[in-house]
Design an enzyme around this catalytic site. Structure first.
Site, PDB file in Angstrom:
ATOM      1  N   CYS A 186      33.922  60.473  51.358  1.00  0.00           N
ATOM      2  CA  CYS A 186      34.568  59.899  50.165  1.00  0.00           C
ATOM      3  C   CYS A 186      34.928  60.946  49.118  1.00  0.00           C
ATOM      4  CB  CYS A 186      33.668  58.850  49.507  1.00  0.00           C
ATOM      5  SG  CYS A 186      32.778  57.793  50.671  1.00  0.00           S
ATOM      6  N   HIS A 240      53.044  63.633  49.661  1.00  0.00           N
ATOM      7  CA  HIS A 240      52.095  64.483  50.401  1.00  0.00           C
ATOM      8  C   HIS A 240      52.902  65.448  51.259  1.00  0.00           C
ATOM      9  CE1 HIS A 240      48.757  65.763  52.931  1.00  0.00           C
ATOM     10  NE2 HIS A 240      47.954  65.260  52.016  1.00  0.00           N
TER      11      HIS A 240
END
Ligand code: DHE
Length: 659
Positions: A176, A499
């Site tokens: 995470c 991205h």
């Protein structure tokens, strides 16, 4: 729950802005639905006497908590991604709800109320929950019955033993922290600070961890990476205070340092007659290894241990060395002149890292390397031939445009060697600066901080090397940094979650030199003018917005002479598109996509030195490298039996920043 249909991915991404890094306070609550009645104040503490234990819970409640709670509350208050469903059965006819739960996209396509609702929630059509008729009936029955009782008590967080908490700390760090931050303040992913996590509650957190989100949040539960116990324990861990994270000093780095082959024992010329400038280094992510291939013969020459969840490789200035960076902060220097190629030095500059680069200025070739850390908030300069750690510098500071307070976490994301200068440019994620590090004086720390925009992530150079184009992906923009003037030129609004990887530079037949990005959050290839000298009319403006098959794209690549710009859709929630590669034709501006995999996602195309082949990873435990003809895009060969191959790096293209 089925995965979201493709058509829903783009609109769903529109909610990312609300989710990323902000408190989502601007999200409307249930009362804002077109005919909503007031939502009760449910600030009362959870009713621990009615915890969701399987036996006592109806099927409808189970489904609501397990799946729907990811986006919807039921009178508990707090910002959510979708409307609060308290009283929804009084607001909407049962038949409407049945149709909506059966096929939200179809209802949204024709029903005016649904369209109004979707518009109100930022253009987001709810993902198809994948319920059968009986399950739909059970959910509606539950929503009606529960409304008569009152707000739904939140499921209390699971109690964690010390060992559980330690295990969840490791899971958080591994899975995470990259997106949400070690201190959980959010960046690429939303804030998971305890206050927000408590507001979301166990059900919402667990449902999101279980099922993921279409714009990049993996479905850790559905994908079998976390089991149900881990999902609920992680949800509990997130609601507890953030544990302190340790420092990693220059002394720690020096203590980790090992020279495996002294410089004097290394060959003074290539110890083989292969074209080492056309070698590929392939990251075998989950094995923590790098495989070295001869790009001409496709022979595997070496497998080298490179640390936990190895991330990327960068070639040194001469191309003789690759340096691998693992997510555990270990660097491994690989000598490509050795036969076979081998690791010659290792050192650890931090606990968590994503980037590494070498010194490339004339006179400094291969002399230094820099590692960008995610934790602690620092960069480390190493001797380029031995990896001896030379200097550690903290990069924390206030965010752009502010003076206080100093952020607790500022991660170093992409790094480029500045052309024409003995310096590196570092994208500082949380603070939004580009830091200039002068490597003629590694001890001196950051030489300049250029104000850019917050949450910088990946990026690369334009075709001249003067501009650093870095994605501020949570701001849906590309920041254009003039490295000569050391100033932000502008930001380009390209789309949801750009991205670019290193981006791609080519000459468009109409607009001259351009650069481009694909997006995690919407199915668009955005192409923008990138030649302010010759084409100021279109410089840093989007000149083409090309629809693609899916969002979830991670990387695009081209070579100046290639007819194609190639890109993946590796994080598409639709497995069939995730397995495809797409080709944008520079001459006609048309896109076509084609299958390259039957198992895992197709990831990160990389050209060979000659521009005649493109290598693409099939990201799977029985993974492959698929080798395509760079012009016809026909398959030429496959290298099979690889454990999760991810990034591939061609020596020449990486050393010379060709992309
Ligand atoms: Fe990456 C580049 C960070 C997840 C494969 N990745 C980068 C860069 C950064 C970054 C900052 C730019 C480095 C540079 O140019 O100096 N990556 C992150 C994350 O924070 C993130 C989102 C989450 C995490 O926890 O790590 C993340 N990255 C991934 C993956 O899941 C990928 C697909 C596979 C893996 O490693 O797990 C992945 N990242 C890559 C690759 C590049 C990269 C292959 C280099 C692309 C290139 O062509 O240069």
């Amino acid at each position: 729950m089925r995965l979201a249909p493709l058509a829903l991915i783009a609109p769903l991404a529109l909610l990312v802005a609300a989710a990323c890094g902000s408190s989502t306070a601007s999200a409307p609550d249930a009362g804002a639905t077109p005919d909503a009645s007031a939502t009760p104040d449910a600030s009362a503490p959870p009713d621990a006497t009615t915890p969701p234990d399987g036996g006592a819970m109806s099927q409808g409640e189970l489904i609501f908590r397990r799946d729907c709670a990811s986006c919807h509350g039921f009178g508990q208050g707090g910002a959510r991604r979708g409307p609060d469903l308290f009283g929804v059965t009084a607001r909407r006819p049962r038949m409407w709800l049945e149709h909506w739960l059966d096929d939200p996209a179809a209802v949204a396509a024709q029903n005016p109320y649904a369209q109004q609702l979707v518009a109100q929630w930022g253009g987001v059509v709810m993902p198809d929950p994948g319920l059968d008729a009986l399950e739909i009936a059970a959910v509606i029955d539950f929503l009606a019955a529960r409304a008569a009782i009152g707000p739904l008590p939140m499921t209390p967080p699971a109690t964690l033993s010390e060992a559980d908490a330690a295990a969840m700390r490791a899971v958080y760090f591994d899975r995470c922290a990259g997106c949400h931050g070690t201190l959980r303040a959010g960046a690429t992913g939303p804030s998971l600070a305890p206050a927000r996590a408590v507001e979301l509650g166990t059900d919402a957190l667990a449902a999101t961890i279980r099922h993921g989100r279409p714009w990049g949040m993996p479905a850790w539960g559905d994908e079998g990476i976390l089991d149900e116990l881990q999902v609920t324990q992680l949800a509990a861990f997130l609601q507890a205070p953030v544990p302190p994270a340790p420092a990693w000093s220059l002394d720690d780095a020096r203590a980790s340092w090992q020279v495996l082959v002294p410089v004097d024992d290394r060959p003074t010329a290539p110890a083989h007659d292969r074209d080492w400038e056309n070698f590929f280094g392939v990251i075998l992510r989950d094995a923590g290894e790098v495989a070295i291939y001869d790009g001409a013969t496709r022979d595997e020459l070496a497998r080298i241990d490179t640390g936990f969840a190895s991330h990327i490789l960068r070639a040194s200035s001469t191309g003789r060395y690759f340096t691998a960076v693992g997510r555990d902060g270990w660097l491994t220097l690989i000598d490509l002149w050795a036969s076979p190629p081998r690791a010659v030095a290792q050192a650890r500059g931090c606990y968590d890292a994503r980037s590494v680069e070498g010194s490339k200025h004339p006179g400094y070739e291969d002399r230094y390397a820099i590692e960008g850390c995610y934790w602690p908030s620092q960069y480390v300069v190493f001797d380029g031939l031995t990896l001896e750690p030379l200097a550690v510098h903290d990069v924390r500071g206030p965010a752009v445009g502010t003076t206080e307070p100093v952020l607790d976490e500022v991660r170093v994301a992409a790094i480029v060697a500045v052309p024409g200068e003995p310096a590196w440019a570092l994208a500082l994620k949380e603070s939004g600066h580009v830091a200039i590090v002068d490597y003629t004086a590694p001890d001196l720390g950051v030489a300049a901080r250029i104000d850019a925009v917050r949450f910088l992530h990946d990026g690369g150079l334009d075709h001249t090397g003067r501009y650093f184009l870095a994605a501020a992906n949570a701001q849906h923009a590309i920041a254009v940094i003039d490295l000569q003037a050391r100033a932000l030129v502008t930001t380009i609004a390209t789309g949801q979650l750009p991205h670019p990887g290193r981006g791609a530079n080519w000459q468009d037949p109409v607009h001259g030199w351009v650069n481009a990005t694909t997006h995690l959050g919407e199915p668009t290839l955005a192409i923008y003018g990138a030649d302010p000298a010759a084409r100021p009319d279109v410089a840093w403006q989007v000149v083409r917005e090309v629809p693609t098959a899916a969002s979830g794209s991670l990387f695009l690549k081209t070579l100046p002479a290639s007819p194609w710009v190639l890109f993946d859709m590796a994080l598409s929630t639709e497995p069939t598109t995730a397995r495809q590669l797409c080709a944008f034709a520079k001459a006609t501006a048309e896109v076509h996509c084609f299958d390259v995999s039957t198992t895992g996602p197709a990831l990160q195309p990389e050209f060979d030195r000659t521009g005649s082949e493109v290598w693409v990873s099939v990201w799977h435990e029985q993974g492959e490298i698929v080798i395509l003809d760079a012009v016809t895009l026909a398959e030429k060969a496959r290298i099979t039996g690889l454990d999760n191959p991810t990034g591939k790096f061609n020596v020449w293209n990486t050393a010379h920043d060709v992309y």
